[in-house]
Design an enzyme around this catalytic site. Structure first.
Site, PDB file in Angstrom:
ATOM      1  N   ARG A  49      27.315 -73.560   3.112  1.00  0.00           N
ATOM      2  CA  ARG A  49      28.279 -74.304   2.280  1.00  0.00           C
ATOM      3  C   ARG A  49      29.179 -75.189   3.136  1.00  0.00           C
ATOM      4  O   ARG A  49      29.508 -76.309   2.759  1.00  0.00           O
ATOM      5  CB  ARG A  49      29.142 -73.339   1.465  1.00  0.00           C
ATOM      6  N   GLY A  50      29.612 -74.668   4.287  1.00  0.00           N
ATOM      7  CA  GLY A  50      30.491 -75.441   5.164  1.00  0.00           C
ATOM      8  C   GLY A  50      29.854 -76.746   5.596  1.00  0.00           C
ATOM      9  O   GLY A  50      30.498 -77.813   5.572  1.00  0.00           O
TER      10      GLY A  50
END
Length: 357
Positions: free
Chosen positions: A291-292
């Site tokens: 996600r980052g």
């Protein structure tokens, strides 16, 4: 097929202008980028009481341009995009029935702290469904928030299960309600904004990770700025319309900039070498999942579009990466969220830059 009607005369209460808000640049940038690209995944805003969190979010919703919706539709259905329209509207269009289009301000929906899952997701009237053979659905707050902003104050005090439901809808863009074998599905694509005070506890790391960005805001310390904020508030409370008129041109300019950025966004590119460096930073910081990486790429593109550029630069990444990663470093629920120093240090090493003081 359609007729566009003018928006109704302004009967809403006057909202403090977004461009008049002093300071809190980190929060303002995170909100603007999420409006340009809602797929960034929302913003979690943590900070002291009385720092203008609610005022800023309401101001942003008021700033946004009006959108075209199908008249009388509880889901704010888009008359063109099938991903943003209800089943009833889809069927009407397929059958070439006339639909009426009106312009409407972007909705900002407040989620009350004591809201139940039924109030949030909507309910199905089983008796009516069985007796009359129709899917009797009472829409909830997620239906109202479609194509708008869902604001959850004190999100850290909400039941974890409810936060999960909200984040699932925000990520998938759809809300599904099932009861006694009857299932209703409707579009629920919105910008999720949560706020809270760290003194009252943090969200669990697993839920915090679901928010695209995390902005920290602090009470303004400089006496001059504090006086300016107090004077502005007094002036606004004394004559809201006259105060807003002073910022009309700036509001119009920012609104146009956001609209142009939304149109430019699909053309914005990011060099593969920069993508590799973003992933190198995420890996070095031991960020769980991807996600980052995804959010940092999206946010950097949104920032480039906001500034009218079609290519992402190192500076774009540097400006958004702390917002995208700082809340993903916490493994232990008892740890505090990193101020951003660890992220900046890793960015400086990977890109060969100096760490900002």
């Amino acid at each position: 097929m359609t007729a566009t009607l003018p928006a109704p005369a302004k009967t809403r209460r006057v909202v403090f202008p977004f461009t008049a808000i002093v300071g809190q640049e980190e929060m303002k940038l995170a909100l603007i980028l999420n409006v340009i690209d809602p797929k960034i995944g929302g913003v979690m805003i943590m900070g002291d009481r009385g720092t203008g969190k609610s005022t800023t979010i309401r101001a942003l919703a008021d700033l946004l341009p009006e959108i075209e919706v199908v008249a009388g539709d509880p889901f704010n259905s888009d008359p063109v995009d099938s991903d943003l329209m209800s089943e009833e509207v889809k069927q009407a269009i397929e059958q070439q029935l006339p639909i009426e289009i009106v312009k409407k301000k972007v909705q900002m929906v407040d989620l009350p702290l004591g809201a139940t899952e039924d109030r949030v997701c909507g309910t199905i009237d089983i008796e009516k469904a069985l007796a009359e053979g129709v899917k009797a659905f009472e829409p909830g707050l997620l239906a109202k928030a479609n194509r708008g902003i869902l604001y959850v104050d004190e999100v850290n005090l909400l039941d974890d299960h409810l936060v999960d439901v909200l984040l699932d809808s925000a990520a998938g863009g759809w809300n599904t309600v099932e009861r006694e074998g009857i299932s209703i599905r409707h579009p629920a694509r919105f910008v999720m904004v949560g706020s809270g005070n760290p003194e009252e506890g943090e969200l669990r790391p697993q839920l915090l990770d679901r928010f695209g960005m995390h902005a920290e805001i602090h009470t303004v310390k400089e006496p001059e700025l504090r006086v300016q904020i107090v004077e502005q508030r007094a002036e606004f409370d004394g004559d809201p319309n006259a105060f807003c008129q002073k910022y009309f041109e700036e509001q119009e300019k920012l609104q146009s900039q956001i609209v142009r950025a939304q149109e430019l966004l699909p053309q914005v590119t990011i060099d593969r070498d920069l993508q590799v460096k973003i992933s190198e930073i995420c890996s070095e910081l031991d960020v769980d999942g991807l996600r980052g990486d995804i959010v940092t790429n999206r946010a950097a593109k949104a920032l480039a579009a906001f500034e009218g550029r079609s290519e992402v630069t190192i500076e774009d990444i540097r400006r958004v990466i702390v917002l995208c990663l700082r809340h993903r470093l916490r493994k232990d629920p008892l740890e505090n969220i990193d101020s951003g120093y660890k992220v900046e240090k890793s960015v400086a090493r990977v890109f060969g830059l100096e760490v900002a003081e």
